[in-house]
Design an enzyme around this catalytic site. Structure first.
Site, PDB file in Angstrom:
ATOM      1  N   CYS A 118       0.826  -0.572  -0.002  1.00 19.12           N
ATOM      2  CA  CYS A 118      -0.203   0.237   0.079  1.00 19.12           C
ATOM      3  C   CYS A 118       0.472   1.364   0.077  1.00 19.12           C
ATOM      4  CB  CYS A 118      -0.843   0.003   1.279  1.00 19.12           C
ATOM      5  SG  CYS A 118      -2.163  -1.186   1.197  1.00 19.12           S
ATOM      6  N   HIS A 240      -3.129   6.987   2.224  1.00 20.94           N
ATOM      7  CA  HIS A 240      -3.083   6.144   1.505  1.00 20.94           C
ATOM      8  C   HIS A 240      -5.198   5.769   2.788  1.00 20.94           C
ATOM      9  CE1 HIS A 240      -3.807   1.831   1.225  1.00 20.94           C
ATOM     10  NE2 HIS A 240      -3.531   1.464   2.632  1.00 20.94           N
ATOM     11  N   ASN A 270     -10.048  -0.137   0.380  1.00 22.88           N
ATOM     12  CA  ASN A 270      -8.642  -0.135   0.545  1.00 22.88           C
ATOM     13  C   ASN A 270      -7.740  -0.186  -1.222  1.00 22.88           C
ATOM     14  OD1 ASN A 270      -6.391  -0.466   0.470  1.00 22.88           O
ATOM     15  ND2 ASN A 270      -5.752  -0.848   2.721  1.00 22.88           N
TER      16      ASN A 270
HETATM   17  O1  UT7 Z   1      -3.362  -1.019   4.181  1.00 24.45           O
HETATM   18  C1  UT7 Z   1      -3.768  -1.271   5.524  1.00 24.45           C
HETATM   19  C2  UT7 Z   1      -4.310  -2.332   4.949  1.00 24.45           C
HETATM   20  N1  UT7 Z   1      -4.989  -3.564   5.987  1.00 24.45           N
HETATM   21  C3  UT7 Z   1      -5.020  -2.153   7.086  1.00 24.45           C
HETATM   22  O2  UT7 Z   1      -5.023  -1.200   7.395  1.00 24.45           O
HETATM   23  C4  UT7 Z   1      -6.445  -2.564   8.189  1.00 24.45           C
HETATM   24  C5  UT7 Z   1      -5.735  -2.721  10.107  1.00 24.45           C
HETATM   25  N2  UT7 Z   1      -6.639  -2.801  11.228  1.00 24.45           N
HETATM   26  C6  UT7 Z   1      -8.651  -2.055  11.172  1.00 24.45           C
HETATM   27  O3  UT7 Z   1      -8.218  -1.469   9.985  1.00 24.45           O
HETATM   28  C7  UT7 Z   1      -8.987  -2.797  12.030  1.00 24.45           C
HETATM   29  O4  UT7 Z   1      -8.315  -3.590  12.433  1.00 24.45           O
HETATM   30  C8  UT7 Z   1     -10.310  -3.646  11.391  1.00 24.45           C
HETATM   31  C9  UT7 Z   1     -11.092  -2.822  10.939  1.00 24.45           C
HETATM   32  C10 UT7 Z   1      -9.576  -5.023  10.350  1.00 24.45           C
HETATM   33  C11 UT7 Z   1     -11.337  -4.336  12.665  1.00 24.45           C
HETATM   34  O5  UT7 Z   1     -11.603  -3.973  13.363  1.00 24.45           O
HETATM   35  P1  UT7 Z   1     -11.087  -3.634  14.856  1.00 24.45           P
HETATM   36  O6  UT7 Z   1     -11.343  -3.171  15.357  1.00 24.45           O
HETATM   37  O7  UT7 Z   1      -9.654  -4.097  15.119  1.00 24.45           O
HETATM   38  O8  UT7 Z   1     -11.615  -5.347  15.075  1.00 24.45           O
HETATM   39  P2  UT7 Z   1     -11.105  -6.326  15.816  1.00 24.45           P
HETATM   40  O9  UT7 Z   1     -10.405  -7.229  14.755  1.00 24.45           O
HETATM   41  O10 UT7 Z   1     -10.417  -6.247  16.970  1.00 24.45           O
HETATM   42  O11 UT7 Z   1     -12.577  -7.254  16.217  1.00 24.45           O
HETATM   43  C12 UT7 Z   1     -13.309  -7.116  16.687  1.00 24.45           C
HETATM   44  C13 UT7 Z   1     -14.299  -8.159  16.941  1.00 24.45           C
HETATM   45  C14 UT7 Z   1     -14.436  -9.139  16.289  1.00 24.45           C
HETATM   46  O12 UT7 Z   1     -15.026 -10.415  17.404  1.00 24.45           O
HETATM   47  P3  UT7 Z   1     -14.959 -10.679  18.650  1.00 24.45           P
HETATM   48  O13 UT7 Z   1     -14.187 -11.787  18.533  1.00 24.45           O
HETATM   49  O14 UT7 Z   1     -14.367  -9.833  19.539  1.00 24.45           O
HETATM   50  O15 UT7 Z   1     -16.058 -11.930  19.197  1.00 24.45           O
HETATM   51  C15 UT7 Z   1     -14.250 -10.093  14.884  1.00 24.45           C
HETATM   52  O16 UT7 Z   1     -14.119 -11.202  14.482  1.00 24.45           O
HETATM   53  O17 UT7 Z   1     -14.858  -7.572  15.463  1.00 24.45           O
HETATM   54  C16 UT7 Z   1     -15.090  -8.859  14.929  1.00 24.45           C
HETATM   55  N3  UT7 Z   1     -15.005  -8.963  13.590  1.00 24.45           N
HETATM   56  C17 UT7 Z   1     -16.113  -8.648  12.586  1.00 24.45           C
HETATM   57  N4  UT7 Z   1     -17.296  -8.784  12.953  1.00 24.45           N
HETATM   58  C18 UT7 Z   1     -18.492  -8.522  11.993  1.00 24.45           C
HETATM   59  C19 UT7 Z   1     -14.372  -8.302  12.746  1.00 24.45           C
HETATM   60  N5  UT7 Z   1     -14.402  -7.727  11.192  1.00 24.45           N
HETATM   61  C20 UT7 Z   1     -15.543  -8.599  11.011  1.00 24.45           C
HETATM   62  C21 UT7 Z   1     -16.950  -7.890   9.900  1.00 24.45           C
HETATM   63  N6  UT7 Z   1     -17.736  -7.984  10.726  1.00 24.45           N
HETATM   64  N7  UT7 Z   1     -16.832  -7.360   8.727  1.00 24.45           N
END
Ligand code: UT7
Length: 313
Positions: A118, A240, A270
């Site tokens: 990215c 980005h 993204n």
């Molecule tokens: O170019 C660089 C590329 N990558 C990025 O920029 C990604 C950077 N990271 C992020 O943007 C965030 O970490 C995410 C959007 C990917 C995830 O958000 P988060 O607030 O960090 O969520 P998390 O991974 O800590 O997950 C929290 C909860 C989990 O459930 P439990 O374990 O608490 O029950 C996940 O399983 O949210 C759940 N979850 C979802 N729920 C509904 C993860 N993805 C989803 C989803 N829909 N799509």
């Protein structure tokens, strides 16, 4: 590293976004997610998907748009650099394919691809700016192009909701001495698969999130230091386009008004190396650059890589 100021003149920009759209409602039918979660955690509402087209097609169409908008004669393009992690194939490079599609095969042109995920467009623009400042290059075509939907796992809700396809292009030449550009690019080799593409894209979202806020903050600080400028002298930051919360987090941390950032991620998600040139094209269509404008671009991604550029019009 030595402090070097290069001069950069952006002649024109372009983009190509494939027409098929994946909405949050569409994703709800594939994985256990919903519109409310996606919007509140990322800010993304739609992303686009290439159907019957691959990365070189998107790259070519964005290049055509930049050539047409800038009324640039393709015969004056002396180098093509494509940033991508989703090339149609390993070789030849996407840059060489774009050269052929533009009908420039009979000419001696430097063509190569850059893989810095990215942050790829920032890296590619750094290479291009260095070349126009030191080599016999008149115009250089710099492209970020991705078909990420072909490397996504549509059973993994952690990743498939985030990414989309698209391409952005920029034509540059050496600028006047006052059109200074400073680059900062960095990498921290990762062997733990925090963010990787080995056939399929895999990511540890939380770790990338923390890294991203830190990387953007560090890049902004370093670029201001290199340019000996203050934040209030920066006209716009083109980050980005990964996640609204990452930008919001940086804005809060550095007390930067959110409207200092140009954001379009709600429409495209993204698009990796394509996200900064697409956003910059849209920003300059809305608000053509004026003399004295100071623009900052900041990227971060797999590698882990990060960095940016600050340039004055
Ligand atoms: O170019 C660089 C590329 N990558 C990025 O920029 C990604 C950077 N990271 C992020 O943007 C965030 O970490 C995410 C959007 C990917 C995830 O958000 P988060 O607030 O960090 O969520 P998390 O991974 O800590 O997950 C929290 C909860 C989990 O459930 P439990 O374990 O608490 O029950 C996940 O399983 O949210 C759940 N979850 C979802 N729920 C509904 C993860 N993805 C989803 C989803 N829909 N799509």
């Amino acid at each position: 590293m030595k402090k070097i100021s290069l001069s950069l003149d952006i002649v024109s920009t372009g983009k190509y976004i494939p027409s098929a759209v994946i909405t949050n409602d569409d994703l709800e039918k594939m994985v256990d997610t919903n519109d409310e979660w996606i919007v509140s955690h990322t800010g993304i509402k739609t992303r686009h998907k290439a159907v019957g087209e691959d990365t070189s097609d998107l790259a070519y169409k964005a290049a055509k748009d930049a050539l047409e908008k800038g009324k640039v004669d393709p015969e004056t393009i002396d180098a093509i650099i494509v940033a991508t992690i989703t090339a149609d194939f390993a070789s030849p490079s996407m840059a060489a394919i774009v050269q052929a599609r533009l009908g420039l095969n009979h000419r001696d042109i430097t063509c190569f691809d850059v893989n810095a995920a990215c942050t790829g467009f920032v890296y590619a623009l750094q290479m291009a700016t260095a070349l126009v400042n030191t080599g016999p290059y008149r115009h250089i075509l710099v492209i970020g192009a991705e078909v990420l939907t072909k490397i996504l796992d549509y059973t993994d809700r952690n990743t498939c909701i985030l990414f989309g396809d698209g391409a952005g292009a920029m034509i540059i030449r050496q600028g006047q001495p006052h059109q200074k550009a400073f680059f900062y690019t960095a990498s921290e080799g990762d062997i733990e698969d925090v963010l990787s593409v080995k056939e399929i894209l895999r990511m540890q979202g939380r770790r990338v999130f923390k890294f991203a806020i830190n990387a953007v903050e560090k890049s902004i600080n370093r670029l201001l230091e290199l340019d000996e400028a203050r934040l209030d002298q920066v006209t716009k930051i083109i980050p980005h386009q990964a996640n609204y919360r990452i930008i919001d987090g940086v804005a809060e941390l550095k007390k930067i008004p959110l409207n200092k950032f140009f954001l379009n991620l709600e429409h495209y998600g993204n698009t990796s190396a394509a996200s900064i040139p697409i956003a910059f094209d849209e920003y300059t269509q809305e608000q053509p650059l004026r003399e004295g404008d100071k623009i900052m671009m900041v990227g971060f991604g797999a590698g882990l890589t990060w960095g940016g550029v600050v340039f004055t019009r």
